[in-house]
Design a protein around this motif. Structure first.
Motif, PDB file in Angstrom:
ATOM      1  N   ARG A 189       0.835  -1.207   0.000  1.00 33.83           N
ATOM      2  CA  ARG A 189       0.000   0.000   0.000  1.00 33.83           C
ATOM      3  C   ARG A 189       0.867   1.253   0.000  1.00 33.83           C
ATOM      4  O   ARG A 189       1.764   1.385   0.838  1.00 33.83           O
ATOM      5  CB  ARG A 189      -0.909  -0.020   1.233  1.00 33.83           C
ATOM      6  CG  ARG A 189      -1.543   1.302   1.591  1.00 33.83           C
ATOM      7  CD  ARG A 189      -2.376   1.215   2.854  1.00 33.83           C
ATOM      8  NE  ARG A 189      -3.680   0.626   2.578  1.00 33.83           N
ATOM      9  CZ  ARG A 189      -4.596   0.366   3.502  1.00 33.83           C
ATOM     10  NH1 ARG A 189      -4.328   0.617   4.787  1.00 33.83           N
ATOM     11  NH2 ARG A 189      -5.758  -0.157   3.165  1.00 33.83           N
ATOM     12  N   TRP A 296      -2.876 -11.790  -3.478  1.00 33.46           N
ATOM     13  CA  TRP A 296      -3.736 -10.761  -4.034  1.00 33.46           C
ATOM     14  C   TRP A 296      -4.822 -11.380  -4.905  1.00 33.46           C
ATOM     15  O   TRP A 296      -4.820 -12.584  -5.148  1.00 33.46           O
ATOM     16  CB  TRP A 296      -2.909  -9.752  -4.840  1.00 33.46           C
ATOM     17  CG  TRP A 296      -1.748  -9.224  -4.068  1.00 33.46           C
ATOM     18  CD1 TRP A 296      -0.448  -9.614  -4.173  1.00 33.46           C
ATOM     19  CD2 TRP A 296      -1.766  -8.245  -3.024  1.00 33.46           C
ATOM     20  NE1 TRP A 296       0.344  -8.927  -3.276  1.00 33.46           N
ATOM     21  CE2 TRP A 296      -0.435  -8.089  -2.564  1.00 33.46           C
ATOM     22  CE3 TRP A 296      -2.777  -7.472  -2.445  1.00 33.46           C
ATOM     23  CZ2 TRP A 296      -0.102  -7.189  -1.546  1.00 33.46           C
ATOM     24  CZ3 TRP A 296      -2.435  -6.588  -1.434  1.00 33.46           C
ATOM     25  CH2 TRP A 296      -1.107  -6.444  -0.992  1.00 33.46           C
ATOM     26  N   ASP A 317      -6.325  -1.759  -2.944  1.00 30.14           N
ATOM     27  CA  ASP A 317      -5.140  -2.466  -2.487  1.00 30.14           C
ATOM     28  C   ASP A 317      -5.228  -3.975  -2.682  1.00 30.14           C
ATOM     29  O   ASP A 317      -4.217  -4.630  -2.927  1.00 30.14           O
ATOM     30  CB  ASP A 317      -4.898  -2.175  -0.991  1.00 30.14           C
ATOM     31  CG  ASP A 317      -4.645  -0.704  -0.700  1.00 30.14           C
ATOM     32  OD1 ASP A 317      -4.309   0.042  -1.637  1.00 30.14           O
ATOM     33  OD2 ASP A 317      -4.795  -0.301   0.464  1.00 30.14           O
ATOM     34  N   LYS A 326      -0.878   0.672  -5.477  1.00 30.02           N
ATOM     35  CA  LYS A 326      -1.916   0.519  -4.458  1.00 30.02           C
ATOM     36  C   LYS A 326      -1.998   1.842  -3.689  1.00 30.02           C
ATOM     37  O   LYS A 326      -1.152   2.134  -2.846  1.00 30.02           O
ATOM     38  CB  LYS A 326      -1.587  -0.647  -3.536  1.00 30.02           C
ATOM     39  CG  LYS A 326      -1.511  -1.983  -4.267  1.00 30.02           C
ATOM     40  CD  LYS A 326      -1.197  -3.135  -3.319  1.00 30.02           C
ATOM     41  CE  LYS A 326      -1.021  -4.442  -4.085  1.00 30.02           C
ATOM     42  NZ  LYS A 326      -2.221  -4.857  -4.832  1.00 30.02           N
ATOM     43  N   SER A 330      -5.905   5.461  -6.650  1.00 33.13           N
ATOM     44  CA  SER A 330      -6.146   4.313  -7.533  1.00 33.13           C
ATOM     45  C   SER A 330      -7.461   3.628  -7.193  1.00 33.13           C
ATOM     46  O   SER A 330      -8.256   3.295  -8.083  1.00 33.13           O
ATOM     47  CB  SER A 330      -5.001   3.303  -7.416  1.00 33.13           C
ATOM     48  OG  SER A 330      -3.794   3.798  -7.949  1.00 33.13           O
ATOM     49  N   ALA A 331      -7.699   3.391  -5.902  1.00 33.43           N
ATOM     50  CA  ALA A 331      -8.921   2.712  -5.479  1.00 33.43           C
ATOM     51  C   ALA A 331     -10.152   3.508  -5.881  1.00 33.43           C
ATOM     52  O   ALA A 331     -11.150   2.948  -6.349  1.00 33.43           O
ATOM     53  CB  ALA A 331      -8.903   2.489  -3.968  1.00 33.43           C
TER      54      ALA A 331
END
Length: 420
Positions: A189, A296, A317, A326, A330-331
């Motif tokens: 992260r 992941w 993440d 991450k 981005s999320a």
């Protein structure tokens, strides 16, 4: 492009427009369950609820009633923000958008029955499931450290009480004491996060405890914005920070939380504070769902669907998607793509090609901000980088201050985009 609250929110306009005024297909009202209320989950829940105009029933499962952003938490450590400024509630998501916010832990997923089991005993059915649980830590990643030791040697990589604990330990360091960090291996992260944290710890120690030392044991031989950070450390904190990379034994580390020692490549160091940031993996619920590959979740970047179950979308993440780092940005970007894909699957809303962006800002010292970022597009194989940018060494103070101020605007924008 200078990014502030208004321009950041504008990046979601095209997605929101694509989600407007759908017509429900079939007689039943489709149900979407979102697990995790951070930058990915909260954004996805809000965009689906707002865009579907009530045509989709949205439930957000998040155990905490107050969410503390991990992004910008380093600035709290450095004294540039107060903890309440990182705190956000879910009231607007429930009150303004009709989202059913459930404060509980998701402890099981039945993919055949399409149900989520909650720790409190409830069960939630879904037509589509969105997982955005963030990170968990790989047990045994750092010899001598486990979650049982997190109060002695905090990770502070999930914001809130851990962040407050780490700051209190830093402020209580004896004069001339030693702060140690064990940095994580890739991927993890927020790639610049540990090094912004080093900068913020150095900033507060320079003010309060100028003879203190910082030692960083890092398994990597290079890191995000390395030249920028090292230039800044030499300028602002000369002689205070000792970074030991992987080619000098930085990956050969063990800790003893009881004795408060760190051993780096055979050399034992007595420390006063130790910030252990272990190797990371997708949040536990992804393992329980049986959709992880190694640590992941492989996803199709065009829709953020799990490659093992098309009824599950995984954001942020937890996802293995390709070239995007991450990060909270981005999320949030991935959440808008997933929201569009979910509405296209459950209603007659149109699906547009997925586009993504990311920027990560870091503060090195007062008004000395730097950034790195890129734009991305989805291919059949992955989310692929299209182009990028990064701050340059030697920039003048005016530009660095503008970069920092830009980050403040972005924070206001993304938290508004997440929570309404």
């Amino acid at each position: 492009m200078t990014l502030n609250r208004r321009t950041f929110l504008g990046t979601g306009v095209a997605v929101a427009a694509a989600l407007q005024a759908p017509m429900v297909l079939g007689a039943g009202k489709p149900r979407v369950v979102v697990i995790g209320g951070g930058a990915g989950g909260a954004t996805a829940a809000r965009y689906i609820a707002k865009g579907s105009q009530g045509a989709i029933d949205v439930t957000l499962v998040e155990p905490t009633r107050t969410y503390y952003t991990c992004f910008f938490s380093n600035l709290y450590l450095g004294g540039f923000r107060e903890m309440p400024s990182l705190a956000h509630s879910y009231g607007k998501l429930a009150g303004n958008y009709g989202i059913n916010v459930v404060h509980d832990w998701a402890v099981g997923i039945d993919r055949d029955a399409r149900t989520v089991t909650l720790a409190g005993g409830g069960t939630l059915p879904y037509d589509r499931l969105i997982l955005s649980p963030g990170i968990d830590f790989v047990e045994g990643a750092v010899e001598g450290w486990g979650l049982a030791a997190q109060n002695r040697m905090p990770h502070a990589y999930k914001a809130g009480s851990q962040t407050e604990l780490l700051k209190s330990q830093i402020e209580a360091m004896p004069e001339g004491g030693t702060f140690a960090m064990v940095a994580p291996p890739n991927p993890f992260r927020c790639p610049p996060g540990p090094y912004e944290r080093v900068s913020m710890v150095a900033h507060i120690l320079k003010e309060r405890n100028p003879t203190a030392k910082i030692v960083v044991a890092d398994p990597k031989t290079n890191f995000s914005k390395m030249a920028l950070f090292q230039e800044g450390w030499a300028k602002h904190y000369n002689g205070m920070i000792d970074w030991i990379g992987g080619d000098f034994g930085g990956g050969n580390v063990s800790v003893d939380p009881d004795a408060m020692t760190v051993t780096i490549d055979g050399e034992q160091i007595k420390v006063d504070v130790c910030n252990v940031i272990p190797a990371m993996k997708a949040g536990r619920i992804c393992e329980l769902a049986g959709i992880t590959d190694d640590n992941w979740v492989p996803v199709d970047g065009r829709t953020m669907q799990s490659r093992m179950d098309q009824n599950i979308h995984v954001l942020g993440d937890a996802s293995a998607q390709g070239d995007m780092p991450k990060s909270g940005f981005s999320a949030n970007s991935q959440a808008k793509v997933a929201a569009m894909a979910v509405q296209a699957a459950l209603t007659d809303a149109k699906l547009f090609p997925a586009k993504f962006s990311n920027t990560c800002w870091s503060l090195i010292a007062a008004n000395d901000g730097v950034k790195v970022g890129a734009t991305y597009e989805a291919t059949e194989d992955k989310i692929a980088k299209v182009d990028g940018f990064i701050s340059q060494t030697g920039e003048d103070a005016e530009l660095r201050q503008a970069t920092y101020e830009e980050s403040i605007g972005w924070y206001a924008g993304i938290t508004s985009d997440m929570f309404g």
